[in-house]
Scaffold this active site. Structure first.
Site, PDB file in Angstrom:
ATOM      1  N   GLY A  83       0.654  -1.711   0.249  1.00  0.00           N
ATOM      2  CA  GLY A  83      -0.019   0.476   0.002  1.00  0.00           C
ATOM      3  C   GLY A  83       0.474   1.318  -0.048  1.00  0.00           C
ATOM      4  O   GLY A  83       1.885   1.579  -0.150  1.00  0.00           O
ATOM      5  N   LEU A  84       0.369   2.159   0.660  1.00  0.00           N
ATOM      6  CA  LEU A  84       0.962   3.509   0.967  1.00  0.00           C
ATOM      7  C   LEU A  84       2.173   3.986  -0.230  1.00  0.00           C
ATOM      8  O   LEU A  84       2.061   4.745  -0.788  1.00  0.00           O
ATOM      9  CB  LEU A  84       2.333   3.907   1.627  1.00  0.00           C
ATOM     10  CG  LEU A  84       1.774   3.447   3.391  1.00  0.00           C
ATOM     11  CD1 LEU A  84       3.357   3.326   3.749  1.00  0.00           C
ATOM     12  CD2 LEU A  84       1.313   4.409   3.684  1.00  0.00           C
ATOM     13  N   CYS A  85       0.468   4.155  -1.344  1.00  0.00           N
ATOM     14  CA  CYS A  85       0.565   4.330  -2.959  1.00  0.00           C
ATOM     15  C   CYS A  85      -0.529   5.149  -3.565  1.00  0.00           C
ATOM     16  O   CYS A  85      -1.358   4.985  -3.974  1.00  0.00           O
ATOM     17  CB  CYS A  85       1.286   3.504  -4.037  1.00  0.00           C
ATOM     18  SG  CYS A  85       0.103   2.227  -3.753  1.00  0.00           S
ATOM     19  N   GLY A  86      -0.375   6.182  -2.375  1.00  0.00           N
ATOM     20  CA  GLY A  86      -2.292   7.421  -3.012  1.00  0.00           C
ATOM     21  C   GLY A  86      -3.261   6.337  -3.034  1.00  0.00           C
ATOM     22  O   GLY A  86      -4.235   5.031  -3.037  1.00  0.00           O
TER      23      GLY A  86
ATOM     24  N   PHE B 180      -3.274   4.387  -5.914  1.00  0.00           N
ATOM     25  CA  PHE B 180      -3.342   3.382  -6.938  1.00  0.00           C
ATOM     26  C   PHE B 180      -3.997   2.293  -6.823  1.00  0.00           C
ATOM     27  O   PHE B 180      -4.847   1.363  -7.641  1.00  0.00           O
ATOM     28  CB  PHE B 180      -1.805   3.300  -6.959  1.00  0.00           C
ATOM     29  CG  PHE B 180      -1.151   1.671  -7.838  1.00  0.00           C
ATOM     30  CD1 PHE B 180      -1.650   2.156  -9.460  1.00  0.00           C
ATOM     31  CD2 PHE B 180      -1.272   0.603  -7.389  1.00  0.00           C
ATOM     32  CE1 PHE B 180      -1.056   1.503 -10.192  1.00  0.00           C
ATOM     33  CE2 PHE B 180      -1.287   0.045  -8.247  1.00  0.00           C
ATOM     34  CZ  PHE B 180      -0.669   0.274  -9.512  1.00  0.00           C
TER      35      PHE B 180
END
Lengths: 291, 136
Positions: free
Chosen positions: A89-92, A94
């Site tokens: 995760g931690l990709c907005g 996406f």
């Protein structure tokens, strides 16, 4: 009002977070370049493949005995949704934007009383689809171990999908992924791969004189399964670049937000400190006056 | 100088070669083919083998391909290789890796006799190539 000590702790923790997001942004930037190069390097093959497919399908047009991989099973009762997302995760937005696209599509199909099966590539997609379609997800392909996506990795997935198709497990397969447009823009896509949507080539008319060795049917038999793998490969590479791009801009935002927060906290920390000093001064002065 | 045509060699990972060539020899499934300019439009599958390119400037290059397709028109030739590297860079390890993959693919097929036979032919072609045309 938080005490001075609390504020100090807050500032320290936000600073630590900012360091992490900053580091993640830089890592993503470095990975992005490689992922982008890989995605761009893979484009010529899939473009040529499309052209060859368009030519050959034009030649096969109207002929009997076209393989089901090309024209479909003639039904569209069972749909396979291949949802390719990231492992982390931690990709907005996406992962969630791909999952949303797949979810809308699945709902639409279910409303039309079609059967839906979901194959997830990357566990983030499964995580967000599990709530609603838990029992429809029949498999998860782990891509965590793969550092640099090679064609053979995509080919394995392709073979799996083809195996399912040959066993009559589904009629139509749609692939969900995110196309890399730029660092700030990744567009979720739904692409039907079985049967493939073939755009008629402009020069298709000139190909009547094509010679096929050994013959059309055998070439198609070889070409179509490979096309499935190629499309999956392309999607995974696009996804790889998109993921890094999305993570980079998400982490850039996070770093900036952390900076803003540190500024705000510092101001209120300083104000409070000054207020406290003023208070102490007043106490001393009024104490001196009282004497 | 002989006339040249556009030759492209692409693998899924990248575009290996895009040049003007005078003549290209490709290992077609039904026999090797030498392609010159103004070749009739033909499309063929490839067996594992060596693609030899004679460039317009006279120099020569060879590539190992592990099967794929070739699409020839009078003005161009495109080879879509499943896997390809320059012949100089081909090592025994890389070749063994291809053989292992082919063996796995062969072992996976259990229900379709014809496909099994095809996969077996492919394996045979690889080992034939190893014994004859290849100096590693």
């Amino acid at each position: 009002m938080a005490s001075l000590k609390d504020l100090r702790n807050r500032i320290a923790s936000v600073k630590a977070t900012q360091k992490i997001t900053k580091a993640m942004q830089m890592v993503a930037a470095a990975k992005l370049r490689r992922a982008q190069e890989a995605a761009e390097a893979a484009r010529p093959y899939s473009q040529r493949m499309d052209k060859v497919l368009a030519n050959i399908s034009a030649a096969m047009d109207g002929q009997e005995g076209a393989p089901p991989l090309m024209v479909g099973t003639g039904k569209d009762d069972v749909h396979l949704l291949i949802v390719a997302t990231a492992e982390r995760g931690l990709c907005g937005g996406f992962n969630s934007s791909i999952a949303r696209k797949a979810r809308d599509f699945a709902r639409e199909l279910l409303a039309k009383n079609k059967k839906v099966k979901i194959l997830c590539i990357g566990k983030k997609g499964r995580d967000s689809l599990r709530m609603e379609f838990g029992e429809l997800i029949f498999d998860l392909i782990d891509i965590r171990e793969i550092k640099q996506m090679a064609f053979s990795d995509a080919d394995k997935i392709g073979r799996k999908v083809l195996g399912l198709f040959n066993d009559g497990e589904f009629d139509v397969a749609t692939l969900f992924y995110s196309e890399f447009e730029s660092i700030i823009s990744q567009v979720p896509q739904a692409q039907q791969i079985i049967p493939p949507k073939i755009e008629a080539g402009e020069d298709a008319g000139a190909d009547a004189s094509y010679d096929y060795e050994p013959n059309e049917a055998e070439i198609l038999e070889d070409l179509l399964p490979r096309n499935v793998s190629v499309q999956i490969f392309r999607a995974l590479l696009e996804n790889g670049a998109s993921e890094q791009g999305a993570r980079m801009s998400a982490m850039d935002n996070a770093t900036r937000n952390a900076g803003d927060m540190i500024d705000k906290l510092s101001i209120s920390y300083n104000r409070q400190r000054q207020a406290q000093i003023t208070n102490e001064l007043i106490e001393i002065i009024s104490g001196a006056e009282a004497l | 100088m002989a006339e040249s045509f556009k030759f492209e060699l692409v693998s899924p990972e990248k575009l290996l070669l895009s040049v003007e060539a005078e003549m290209v020899t490709i290992p077609g499934t039904e026999g090797d083919m030498g392609i010159l300019v103004d070749h009739a439009a033909v499309m063929t599958t490839l067996r594992p083998g060596i693609v030899e390119v004679k460039l317009a400037d006279g120099s020569e290059q060879s590539f190992f391909v592990a099967g794929g397709f070739a699409d020839a028109t009078p003005s161009s030739l495109t080879v879509l290789a499943e896997f390809s590297i320059p012949k100089d860079e081909l090592t025994q390890e890389i070749f063994d890796e291809r053989k292992k993959l082919a063996q796995e693919a062969h072992d996976l097929i259990t229900d379709d006799a014809e496909k099994k036979a095809n996969a077996y032919t492919y394996l045979e072609q690889l080992s034939h190539l190893e014994q004859t045309g290849l100096t590693l």
